[in-house]
Design a protein around this motif. Structure first.
Motif, PDB file in Angstrom:
ATOM      1  N   MET A 119       0.593 -85.833 -19.535  1.00  0.00           N
ATOM      2  CA  MET A 119      -0.051 -86.391 -20.696  1.00  0.00           C
ATOM      3  C   MET A 119      -1.255 -85.522 -21.052  1.00  0.00           C
ATOM      4  N   GLY A 120      -1.556 -85.453 -22.325  1.00  0.00           N
ATOM      5  CA  GLY A 120      -2.632 -84.605 -22.809  1.00  0.00           C
ATOM      6  C   GLY A 120      -4.005 -85.104 -22.424  1.00  0.00           C
ATOM      7  N   LEU A 121      -4.965 -84.209 -22.519  1.00  0.00           N
ATOM      8  CA  LEU A 121      -6.349 -84.533 -22.224  1.00  0.00           C
ATOM      9  C   LEU A 121      -6.847 -85.629 -23.169  1.00  0.00           C
ATOM     10  N   GLY A 122      -7.427 -86.681 -22.626  1.00  0.00           N
ATOM     11  CA  GLY A 122      -7.960 -87.757 -23.446  1.00  0.00           C
ATOM     12  C   GLY A 122      -6.966 -88.864 -23.753  1.00  0.00           C
ATOM     13  N   LEU A 123      -5.678 -88.626 -23.508  1.00  0.00           N
ATOM     14  CA  LEU A 123      -4.648 -89.632 -23.779  1.00  0.00           C
ATOM     15  C   LEU A 123      -4.463 -90.480 -22.538  1.00  0.00           C
ATOM     16  N   LEU A 124      -4.586 -91.778 -22.695  1.00  0.00           N
ATOM     17  CA  LEU A 124      -4.490 -92.706 -21.566  1.00  0.00           C
ATOM     18  C   LEU A 124      -3.370 -93.701 -21.775  1.00  0.00           C
ATOM     19  N   HIS A 125      -2.749 -94.129 -20.671  1.00  0.00           N
ATOM     20  CA  HIS A 125      -1.827 -95.263 -20.765  1.00  0.00           C
ATOM     21  C   HIS A 125      -2.653 -96.485 -21.137  1.00  0.00           C
ATOM     22  N   PHE A 126      -2.092 -97.332 -21.979  1.00  0.00           N
ATOM     23  CA  PHE A 126      -2.822 -98.509 -22.453  1.00  0.00           C
ATOM     24  C   PHE A 126      -1.839 -99.652 -22.585  1.00  0.00           C
ATOM     25  N   ASP A 127      -2.134-100.788 -21.990  1.00  0.00           N
ATOM     26  CA  ASP A 127      -1.255-101.941 -22.140  1.00  0.00           C
ATOM     27  C   ASP A 127      -2.026-103.247 -22.315  1.00  0.00           C
ATOM     28  N   GLY A 128      -3.315-103.148 -22.643  1.00  0.00           N
ATOM     29  CA  GLY A 128      -4.129-104.345 -22.842  1.00  0.00           C
ATOM     30  C   GLY A 128      -3.838-104.996 -24.187  1.00  0.00           C
ATOM     31  N   ARG A 129      -3.279-106.186 -24.150  1.00  0.00           N
ATOM     32  CA  ARG A 129      -2.939-106.913 -25.374  1.00  0.00           C
ATOM     33  C   ARG A 129      -3.582-108.290 -25.372  1.00  0.00           C
ATOM     34  N   VAL A 130      -3.937-108.758 -26.562  1.00  0.00           N
ATOM     35  CA  VAL A 130      -4.420-110.124 -26.723  1.00  0.00           C
ATOM     36  C   VAL A 130      -3.221-111.039 -26.492  1.00  0.00           C
ATOM     37  N   ILE A 131      -3.423-112.080 -25.733  1.00  0.00           N
ATOM     38  CA  ILE A 131      -2.314-112.980 -25.413  1.00  0.00           C
ATOM     39  C   ILE A 131      -2.133-113.975 -26.562  1.00  0.00           C
ATOM     40  N   ASP A 132      -1.291-113.587 -27.510  1.00  0.00           N
ATOM     41  CA  ASP A 132      -0.877-114.451 -28.606  1.00  0.00           C
ATOM     42  C   ASP A 132       0.401-113.858 -29.177  1.00  0.00           C
ATOM     43  N   ASP A 133       0.867-114.347 -30.278  1.00  0.00           N
ATOM     44  CA  ASP A 133       2.181-113.927 -30.766  1.00  0.00           C
ATOM     45  C   ASP A 133       2.191-112.593 -31.504  1.00  0.00           C
ATOM     46  N   ASP A 134       1.041-112.008 -31.873  1.00  0.00           N
ATOM     47  CA  ASP A 134       1.101-110.750 -32.626  1.00  0.00           C
ATOM     48  C   ASP A 134       0.873-109.506 -31.778  1.00  0.00           C
ATOM     49  N   GLY A 135       0.455-109.628 -30.519  1.00  0.00           N
ATOM     50  CA  GLY A 135       0.374-108.504 -29.610  1.00  0.00           C
ATOM     51  C   GLY A 135      -0.695-107.472 -29.908  1.00  0.00           C
ATOM     52  N   LEU A 138       0.992 -99.152 -29.525  1.00  0.00           N
ATOM     53  CA  LEU A 138       1.651-100.090 -28.626  1.00  0.00           C
ATOM     54  C   LEU A 138       3.112-100.217 -29.009  1.00  0.00           C
ATOM     55  N   SER A 139       3.990-100.112 -28.016  1.00  0.00           N
ATOM     56  CA  SER A 139       5.424-100.221 -28.231  1.00  0.00           C
ATOM     57  C   SER A 139       5.797-101.636 -28.651  1.00  0.00           C
ATOM     58  N   ASP A 140       6.733-101.736 -29.597  1.00  0.00           N
ATOM     59  CA  ASP A 140       7.272-103.050 -29.972  1.00  0.00           C
ATOM     60  C   ASP A 140       8.346-103.491 -28.992  1.00  0.00           C
ATOM     61  N   ALA A 141       9.090-102.530 -28.416  1.00  0.00           N
ATOM     62  CA  ALA A 141      10.214-102.844 -27.538  1.00  0.00           C
ATOM     63  C   ALA A 141       9.785-103.138 -26.105  1.00  0.00           C
ATOM     64  N   GLY A 162       2.057 -98.392 -23.876  1.00  0.00           N
ATOM     65  CA  GLY A 162       1.151 -98.050 -24.952  1.00  0.00           C
ATOM     66  C   GLY A 162       0.270 -96.883 -24.544  1.00  0.00           C
ATOM     67  N   TYR A 163      -0.382 -96.290 -25.537  1.00  0.00           N
ATOM     68  CA  TYR A 163      -1.265 -95.157 -25.310  1.00  0.00           C
ATOM     69  C   TYR A 163      -2.519 -95.345 -26.152  1.00  0.00           C
ATOM     70  N   ALA A 164      -3.610 -94.767 -25.677  1.00  0.00           N
ATOM     71  CA  ALA A 164      -4.860 -94.796 -26.430  1.00  0.00           C
ATOM     72  C   ALA A 164      -5.547 -93.442 -26.291  1.00  0.00           C
ATOM     73  N   VAL A 165      -6.228 -93.050 -27.343  1.00  0.00           N
ATOM     74  CA  VAL A 165      -7.030 -91.823 -27.309  1.00  0.00           C
ATOM     75  C   VAL A 165      -8.316 -92.088 -28.090  1.00  0.00           C
ATOM     76  N   ASP A 166      -9.444 -91.681 -27.494  1.00  0.00           N
ATOM     77  CA  ASP A 166     -10.705 -91.897 -28.209  1.00  0.00           C
ATOM     78  C   ASP A 166     -10.896 -90.789 -29.239  1.00  0.00           C
TER      79      ASP A 166
END
Length: 82
Positions: A1-17, A61-64, A69-73
């Motif tokens: 993975m590239g510099l600054g790119l992080l795995h991300f899976d933090g989601r609000v717990i509700d129906d829209d993700g 964030l992946s729908d499937a 998910g991924y995040a980059v600042d």
């Protein structure tokens, strides 16, 4: 993975993700763009997900796969268009 790119899976717990933001540090959601596929390095293209632009970073964030998910600042971000 590239510099600054992080795995991300933090989601609000509700129906829209929506992503879990660092609201204590002032992070705000600025834009949402559904139906976005991403390609990282030479890997196959990920199935479509949702791209979130916040006041501090870009999050995809992946729908499937709700755990993918991924995040980059913004300090690590550069764009290239085709």
């Amino acid at each position: 993975m590239g510099l600054g790119l992080l795995h991300f899976d933090g989601r609000v717990i509700d129906d829209d993700g929506r992503p879990l933001l660092e609201s204590d540090d002032g992070e705000e959601l600025m834009h949402v763009e559904p139906g976005i596929a991403v390609t990282l390095d030479s890997r196959p293209t990920e199935s479509p997900g949702t791209l979130y632009v916040t006041s501090r970073r870009v999050i995809w964030l992946s729908d499937a796969d709700k755990g993918k998910g991924y995040a980059v600042d913004f300090l690590s971000l550069s764009l290239h268009t085709v």
